[in-house]
Design a protein around this motif. Structure first.
Motif, PDB file in Angstrom:
ATOM      1  N   LYS A 131       0.937  -1.352  -0.140  1.00 54.76           N
ATOM      2  CA  LYS A 131      -0.006  -0.006  -0.007  1.00 54.76           C
ATOM      3  C   LYS A 131       0.927   1.334   0.000  1.00 54.76           C
ATOM      4  CE  LYS A 131      -3.132   2.401   3.169  1.00 54.76           C
ATOM      5  NZ  LYS A 131      -3.826   2.318   4.519  1.00 54.76           N
ATOM      6  N   SER A 132       0.517   2.242  -0.936  1.00 52.32           N
ATOM      7  CA  SER A 132       1.170   3.462  -0.686  1.00 52.32           C
ATOM      8  C   SER A 132       0.079   4.716  -1.053  1.00 52.32           C
ATOM      9  CB  SER A 132       2.247   3.572  -2.013  1.00 52.32           C
ATOM     10  OG  SER A 132       1.586   3.531  -3.201  1.00 52.32           O
ATOM     11  N   THR A 133       0.366   5.650  -0.680  1.00 49.49           N
ATOM     12  CA  THR A 133      -0.782   6.879  -0.993  1.00 49.49           C
ATOM     13  C   THR A 133      -0.430   7.591  -2.128  1.00 49.49           C
ATOM     14  OG1 THR A 133      -0.854   7.294   1.566  1.00 49.49           O
ATOM     15  CG2 THR A 133      -1.340   9.139  -0.034  1.00 49.49           C
ATOM     16  N   PHE A 134      -1.453   7.657  -2.968  1.00 45.17           N
ATOM     17  CA  PHE A 134      -1.448   8.185  -4.298  1.00 45.17           C
ATOM     18  C   PHE A 134      -2.025   9.604  -4.158  1.00 45.17           C
ATOM     19  CE2 PHE A 134      -3.239   9.338  -8.341  1.00 45.17           C
ATOM     20  CZ  PHE A 134      -2.362   9.163  -9.269  1.00 45.17           C
ATOM     21  N   ALA A 135      -2.917  10.099  -3.419  1.00 38.23           N
ATOM     22  CA  ALA A 135      -3.365  11.527  -3.332  1.00 38.23           C
ATOM     23  C   ALA A 135      -4.095  11.565  -1.839  1.00 38.23           C
ATOM     24  CB  ALA A 135      -4.461  11.736  -4.296  1.00 38.23           C
ATOM     25  N   SER A 136      -3.803  12.801  -1.392  1.00 33.11           N
ATOM     26  CA  SER A 136      -4.463  12.992  -0.065  1.00 33.11           C
ATOM     27  C   SER A 136      -4.827  14.510  -0.041  1.00 33.11           C
ATOM     28  CB  SER A 136      -3.240  13.005   1.141  1.00 33.11           C
ATOM     29  OG  SER A 136      -2.179  13.794   0.814  1.00 33.11           O
ATOM     30  N   GLY A 137      -5.658  14.841   0.973  1.00 30.41           N
ATOM     31  CA  GLY A 137      -6.413  16.054   1.228  1.00 30.41           C
ATOM     32  C   GLY A 137      -7.607  16.340   0.424  1.00 30.41           C
ATOM     33  N   LEU A 138      -8.038  15.207   0.045  1.00 32.55           N
ATOM     34  CA  LEU A 138      -9.235  15.102  -0.599  1.00 32.55           C
ATOM     35  C   LEU A 138     -10.572  15.343   0.167  1.00 32.55           C
ATOM     36  CD1 LEU A 138      -8.370  12.417  -3.294  1.00 32.55           C
ATOM     37  CD2 LEU A 138      -8.044  14.970  -3.505  1.00 32.55           C
ATOM     38  N   GLY A 139     -11.779  15.897  -0.401  1.00 34.85           N
ATOM     39  CA  GLY A 139     -12.888  16.141   0.504  1.00 34.85           C
ATOM     40  C   GLY A 139     -14.158  15.119   0.443  1.00 34.85           C
ATOM     41  N   GLY A 140     -13.585  13.873   0.481  1.00 34.96           N
ATOM     42  CA  GLY A 140     -14.811  12.842   0.331  1.00 34.96           C
ATOM     43  C   GLY A 140     -14.549  12.208  -0.832  1.00 34.96           C
ATOM     44  N   PRO A 141     -13.408  11.577  -1.388  1.00 34.26           N
ATOM     45  CA  PRO A 141     -13.426  10.622  -2.538  1.00 34.26           C
ATOM     46  C   PRO A 141     -14.380   9.465  -2.495  1.00 34.26           C
ATOM     47  CG  PRO A 141     -11.491  10.356  -1.387  1.00 34.26           C
ATOM     48  CD  PRO A 141     -12.320  11.468  -0.580  1.00 34.26           C
ATOM     49  N   VAL A 142     -15.257   9.271  -3.406  1.00 35.65           N
ATOM     50  CA  VAL A 142     -16.319   8.002  -3.468  1.00 35.65           C
ATOM     51  C   VAL A 142     -16.160   7.213  -4.553  1.00 35.65           C
ATOM     52  CG1 VAL A 142     -17.689   9.377  -1.593  1.00 35.65           C
ATOM     53  CG2 VAL A 142     -18.059   9.583  -4.248  1.00 35.65           C
ATOM     54  N   SER A 143     -15.723   7.702  -5.676  1.00 32.44           N
ATOM     55  CA  SER A 143     -15.655   6.922  -6.695  1.00 32.44           C
ATOM     56  C   SER A 143     -14.546   7.123  -7.782  1.00 32.44           C
ATOM     57  CB  SER A 143     -16.871   7.085  -7.701  1.00 32.44           C
ATOM     58  OG  SER A 143     -17.127   6.171  -8.946  1.00 32.44           O
ATOM     59  N   LEU A 144     -13.917   6.121  -8.435  1.00 34.30           N
ATOM     60  CA  LEU A 144     -12.659   6.199  -9.304  1.00 34.30           C
ATOM     61  C   LEU A 144     -12.987   5.698 -10.695  1.00 34.30           C
ATOM     62  CD1 LEU A 144     -10.098   5.256  -6.845  1.00 34.30           C
ATOM     63  CD2 LEU A 144     -10.801   7.359  -7.313  1.00 34.30           C
ATOM     64  N   ALA A 145     -12.212   6.186 -11.622  1.00 37.90           N
ATOM     65  CA  ALA A 145     -12.444   5.574 -13.122  1.00 37.90           C
ATOM     66  C   ALA A 145     -10.925   6.006 -13.589  1.00 37.90           C
ATOM     67  CB  ALA A 145     -13.596   5.946 -13.655  1.00 37.90           C
ATOM     68  N   PHE A 146     -10.543   4.944 -14.533  1.00 38.37           N
ATOM     69  CA  PHE A 146      -9.515   5.321 -15.249  1.00 38.37           C
ATOM     70  C   PHE A 146     -10.101   5.537 -16.759  1.00 38.37           C
ATOM     71  CE2 PHE A 146      -7.128   3.349 -11.874  1.00 38.37           C
ATOM     72  CZ  PHE A 146      -5.879   4.259 -11.887  1.00 38.37           C
TER      73      PHE A 146
END
Length: 531
Positions: A131-146
């Protein structure tokens, strides 16, 4: 409920095609998986909508994603865990100690990205779980898509934004001012679809960010997923429903009575091979203009191999009375020139190829033609030898589905009478990995413009499944599905003519053309491939 006698033997058209085709033509991989948040289960749906429980005992399941080995990963929001579930249902823990894992997506290298809602981070997991951190300081991430270029898009519920992350992690705002963005999914053209939870809307974003409304009036749309045929599935959390939208935007219910459906994911399947494989129309063959005429259109750039058949005596074994004892078959090109003729199939020079295709007619008096045809329009005509008459079945089979060329349209013109002598057309949707959207039309008055005498003035149309169950019916095409039909660009020119738009899983189907109030006349039944 007992079938009326008519239906008992009208299923002959679809049933006969089933009996004469390998079973593999009905296979349908590409199952849909749904995170049923309230029931703490993952439900599995086959392409025809058959539901089963794939996993249970979860804790607020939400995000779903398949890796390249068809292992399902599930974001368990209640237990702050990501589970991996093998195709046989074996569950194990992939990662734990998270904070609201609700969005999952794999990149092209097999790394799993997770939207950690309450920590405001996106974590990246290698296939071995590192595990590693890709991004931080976000306000409620709920969905991802490439997207196809490897850019990661993140729906941020709290801020009402969609952020775009380049492969190196560079962040930019792709869209803002949204009402609780949740689900994200890309279509094959690179358009991004977003489920706007609070506004009950699905928005469509072109690659340049241009926003349009794709669907509205929904109830807390949550999860989105495309099947391999380009149909969009939406988990409507507020109504407990999964809706399906065709590429034209036609909406229908796929499943209902669910418990807060959330994440959706399709099982990895081969590239869709769904196609129109066959049409077979049964009607009374008379003489002159009242012979049986089948037409088809081949699109694409390369040749396609087809088998055409005309059955008469074989129908007797299915209980059809008054069959044509000795049918003949002609194949014509777009200019009307005769390409091939056959009376008895055993006389064809390529009869062994017809046998090898498992399409040899059961009776020696029945004709068949195997031909390799360039893209264009073609017509098959069935007559009775020596002007004899009777009921016959004309068929066309695509036996070369692997080519880039496709059967775009298949149609049959014949005399519609009453009782057993209405026009009955069978259609086979073949292949796997998706569904086929079609429009079926029954034309009558339009034929008069082309010099056809005695056209059926007011045709009606029914679409039935392999068991004879009614899927949809129509009398005048504007009376039902008007907007969907117009969107195809294939609306009949006369309001008295009939049309049906449907999304069909690989299987056998039957269409029936009748005249209103038992009227009779010549009609044309057509099936067009839409997606």
């Amino acid at each position: 409920m007992k079938k009326i006698a008519f239906l008992d033997w009208l299923v002959t058209v679809a049933g006969l095609a089933t009996a004469l085709l390998p079973f593999s033509v009905l296979a349908a991989p590409g199952d849909l998986y749904e995170a049923d948040n309230s029931s703490n289960t993952i439900l599995k749906f086959t392409p025809d909508g058959t539901k089963s429980t794939f996993a249970s005992g979860l804790n607020r399941p939400f995000g779903l994603a398949f890796d390249g080995s068809s292992i399902l990963f599930e974001g368990d929001a209640g237990s702050n865990t990501i589970f991996e579930i093998t195709p046989d249902g074996t569950k194990s823990t992939f990662a734990s100690g998270l904070s609201g894992p609700v969005g999952l997506a794999f990149d092209s290298s097999g790394n799993l990205f997770e939207a950690d809602q309450f920590s405001g981070e996106i974590f990246e997991f290698t296939p071995d779980g590192t595990k590693s951190t890709f991004a931080s300081g976000l306000g409620g991430p709920v969905s991802l898509a490439f997207d196809s270029s490897g850019n990661l898009f993140e729906a941020n519920y709290n801020s009402g934004k969609i952020s775009k992350f380049a492969p190196d992690g560079t962040k930019s705002t792709f869209a803002s001012g949204l009402g609780g963005p949740v689900g994200l999914a890309f279509d094959s053209s690179g358009n991004l679809f977003e489920a706007d939870y609070d506004s009950g809307t699905i928005f469509k974003f072109a690659p340049d960010g241009t926003k349009t409304t794709f669907a509205s009036g929904l109830s807390n749309p949550t999860g989105l997923a495309f099947d391999s045929s380009g149909n969009l599935f939406e988990a409507d959390q507020g109504s407990g429903t999964i809706f399906i939208f065709t590429p034209f935007g036609t909406k229908s219910t796929f499943a209902s009575g669910l418990g807060a459906p959330s994440g959706l994911a399709f099982e990895h399947a081969p590239t869709s091979t769904v196609h129109l494989a066959n049409i077979s129309t049964r009607a009374l063959v008379q003489t002159g203009n009242h012979v049986l005429i089948g037409g088809f259109i081949i699109s694409g750039t390369g040749p396609k191999k087809l088998v055409m058949r005309a059955l008469g005596p074989t129908l007797s074994s299915f209980g059809v009375p008054g069959v044509l004892q000795n049918p003949t078959l002609e194949l014509h090109n777009a200019s009307g020139a005769l390409i091939a003729f056959n009376d008895n199939w055993g006389d064809t020079p390529n009869k062994q190829q017809i046998i090898d295709a498992n399409l040899a007619p059961p009776n020696a008096a029945e004709p068949a033609i195997l031909a390799t045809l360039d893209p264009g329009n073609y017509t098959a005509i069935v007559r009775g030898a020596n002007n004899t008459t009777g009921v016959a079945l004309v068929e066309g089979y695509d036996i070369d589905a692997g080519t880039s060329s496709k059967l775009e349209n298949i149609s049959t013109r014949g005399l519609v009478q009453t009782g057993a002598n209405v026009m009955i057309a069978g259609v086979i949707v073949g292949g796997s990995g998706g569904r086929q959207e079609v429009i079926v039309r029954a034309l009558g008055p339009t034929l008069s413009k082309f010099g056809v005498a005695n056209a059926l003035a007011d045709p009606t149309l029914e679409l039935r499944d392999i068991n004879g169950n009614l899927i949809r019916s129509n009398d005048n095409w504007r009376s039902t599905q008007q907007a969907e039909i117009i969107a195809t660009g294939l609306q009949p020119s006369n309001d008295a003519e009939s049309a049906i738009v449907a999304i069909l899983a690989p299987s056998n189907y039957t269409t029936i053309v009748r005249g209103v109030n038992s009227t009779t006349g010549v009609a044309l039944v057509e099936v067009y491939r839409l997606n």
